[in-house]
Design an enzyme around this catalytic site. Structure first.
Site, short mmCIF file in Angstrom:
data_model
loop_
_atom_site.label_atom_id
_atom_site.label_comp_id
_atom_site.label_asym_id
_atom_site.label_seq_id
_atom_site.Cartn_x
_atom_site.Cartn_y
_atom_site.Cartn_z
N ASN A 110 65.68 34.84 22.08
CA ASN A 110 66.75 33.85 22.21
C ASN A 110 67.10 33.37 20.81
OD1 ASN A 110 68.38 31.67 22.74
ND2 ASN A 110 66.77 30.40 23.66
N TRP A 111 68.22 33.85 20.31
CA TRP A 111 68.57 33.56 18.91
C TRP A 111 69.21 32.18 18.74
CZ3 TRP A 111 70.93 38.96 17.19
CH2 TRP A 111 69.88 39.90 17.15
N LYS A 112 69.49 31.52 19.85
CA LYS A 112 70.08 30.17 19.80
C LYS A 112 71.31 30.18 18.86
CE LYS A 112 65.64 28.27 21.03
NZ LYS A 112 64.70 27.15 21.01
N HIS A 122 68.40 26.58 30.10
CA HIS A 122 67.48 26.34 28.98
C HIS A 122 67.34 24.83 28.78
CE1 HIS A 122 65.78 26.19 24.96
NE2 HIS A 122 65.39 27.42 25.16
N GLU A 173 67.30 23.08 26.23
CA GLU A 173 68.26 22.50 25.27
C GLU A 173 69.60 22.25 25.95
OE1 GLU A 173 67.69 25.46 22.21
OE2 GLU A 173 65.69 24.65 21.87
N GLU A 195 59.00 27.34 30.28
CA GLU A 195 59.00 26.87 28.90
C GLU A 195 58.68 25.37 28.84
OE1 GLU A 195 61.50 29.60 26.22
OE2 GLU A 195 62.86 28.14 27.09
N GLY A 213 59.81 25.26 19.80
CA GLY A 213 60.17 25.01 18.40
C GLY A 213 59.22 24.06 17.70
N SER A 256 57.08 28.53 21.35
CA SER A 256 56.27 28.88 20.16
C SER A 256 55.44 30.14 20.34
CB SER A 256 55.38 27.69 19.74
OG SER A 256 56.19 26.59 19.39
N GLY A 287 61.98 32.18 20.77
CA GLY A 287 63.04 31.60 19.96
C GLY A 287 62.85 31.96 18.49
N GLY A 288 62.27 31.04 17.73
CA GLY A 288 62.14 31.19 16.28
C GLY A 288 61.64 32.54 15.81
P1 PGA Z 1 60.58 28.86 20.28
O1 PGA Z 1 61.78 28.77 21.37
O2 PGA Z 1 59.94 30.22 20.47
O3 PGA Z 1 61.23 28.70 18.96
O4 PGA Z 1 59.62 27.77 20.62
C1 PGA Z 1 61.63 29.25 22.66
C2 PGA Z 1 62.89 29.00 23.46
O5 PGA Z 1 63.49 27.92 23.31
O6 PGA Z 1 63.32 29.86 24.25
#
Ligand code: PGA
Length: 261
Positions: free
Chosen positions: A12-14, A102, A104, A174, A180, A220, A241-242
């Site tokens: 997930n590149w956000k 998600h 967010e 999640e 993050g 994470s 994500g990251g």
């Molecule tokens: P993260 O993000 O791996 O940076 O914690 C995961 C996500 O939000 O899908």
């Protein structure tokens, strides 16, 4: 993970990587992954909307078996919705998976369970697979309400769907406090929640749906913790994500099986 469910590892590149950076990243990733990796794991990347077309072109031209995903969509197929992108538009770009709900989107953009349910149906209606994200806050976990919170989110999103449909979905667990932050749920806590999700799907939609449903863990995930998380019975992959922004890290998560638990 169970041997009859193919693991799904999703990047997930956000709101990161413009279309040129996205092309470079997906090309680097393709150099790092082997036929054996694609055989063992289904790999998706979810670029921002502005990079979807470019990434699709690279995947097609170079015959790279990475699957294209999106991060969000609207629930209508077209109309006067300034700034929105429809499931039909994504499907036309060969997008196969769409992340819905998600945390967010829920927390920063006010997406309710009802909106998430509508989007999930719209993604299915366009013949794509939703990745339904669920998860509790730190406060909810500390107060012992995590299992109920997640169960409520799963039921609200899936209510009224048939067993076959539910069996083909992906749910991403999640925990919000792990996204993050560098804090990961312990493999045991992640397994407990994923087993809980699977058992409530078994209760509501039957054992066949529960055993084919794929459940990802997200929050994470890094090369160092992926093997232990992925070794859990009810964890069938990861939403990353990251670490998915760095091709080398994401590739090491995809081929976690080479590193052992
Ligand atoms: P993260 O993000 O791996 O940076 O914690 C995961 C996500 O939000 O899908």
């Amino acid at each position: 993970m169970s041997s009859d469910r193919k693991p799904l590892i999703s990047g997930n590149w956000k709101m990161h990587l413009n279309h040129l950076e996205a092309i470079t990243t997906v090309q680097q990733l393709s150099y790092l992954l082997s036929e054996d990796d694609y055989e063992a794991v289904e790999v998706t990347v979810h670029p921002p909307f502005t990079a979807l077309r470019s990434v699709q072109t690279v995947l097609q031209a170079d015959r790279i078996p990475i699957v294209l995903g999106a991060q969000n969509c609207h629930w209508e197929s077209e109309g006067a919705y300034t700034g929105e992108v429809s499931p039909a538009m994504l499907a036309k770009l060969d997008v196969r998976y769409v992340i819905v709900g998600h945390s967010e989107r829920r927390q920063l953009f006010g997406e309710s369970d009802e909106i998430v349910a509508r989007k999930l149906r719209a993604v299915l209606g366009a013949a794509m697979t939703p990745i339904l994200c669920v998860g509790e806050t730190l406060e909810e976990r500390e107060e012992g309400r995590a299992l109920d919170k997640v169960a409520g989110q799963v039921r609200a999103a899936l209510d009224g769907l048939g067993a076959d449909t539910v069996g083909g979905l992906v749910v991403a667990y999640e925990p919000i406090w792990a996204i993050g932050t560098g804090r990961t749920a312990s493999a045991a806590d992640a397994q407990e929640m994923c087993a809980h999700i699977r058992s409530l799907v078994a209760d509501g939609w039957g054992p066949a749906a529960a055993s084919s449903l794929r459940i990802q863990y997200g929050g994470s995930v890094k090369p160092v913790n992926a093997p232990e998380l992925m070794a859990q019975d009810d964890i069938d992959g990861a939403l990353v994500g990251g670490a998915s922004l760095v091709a080398d890290d994401f590739a090491r998560i995809v081929n976690h099986r080479l590193y052992g638990a």
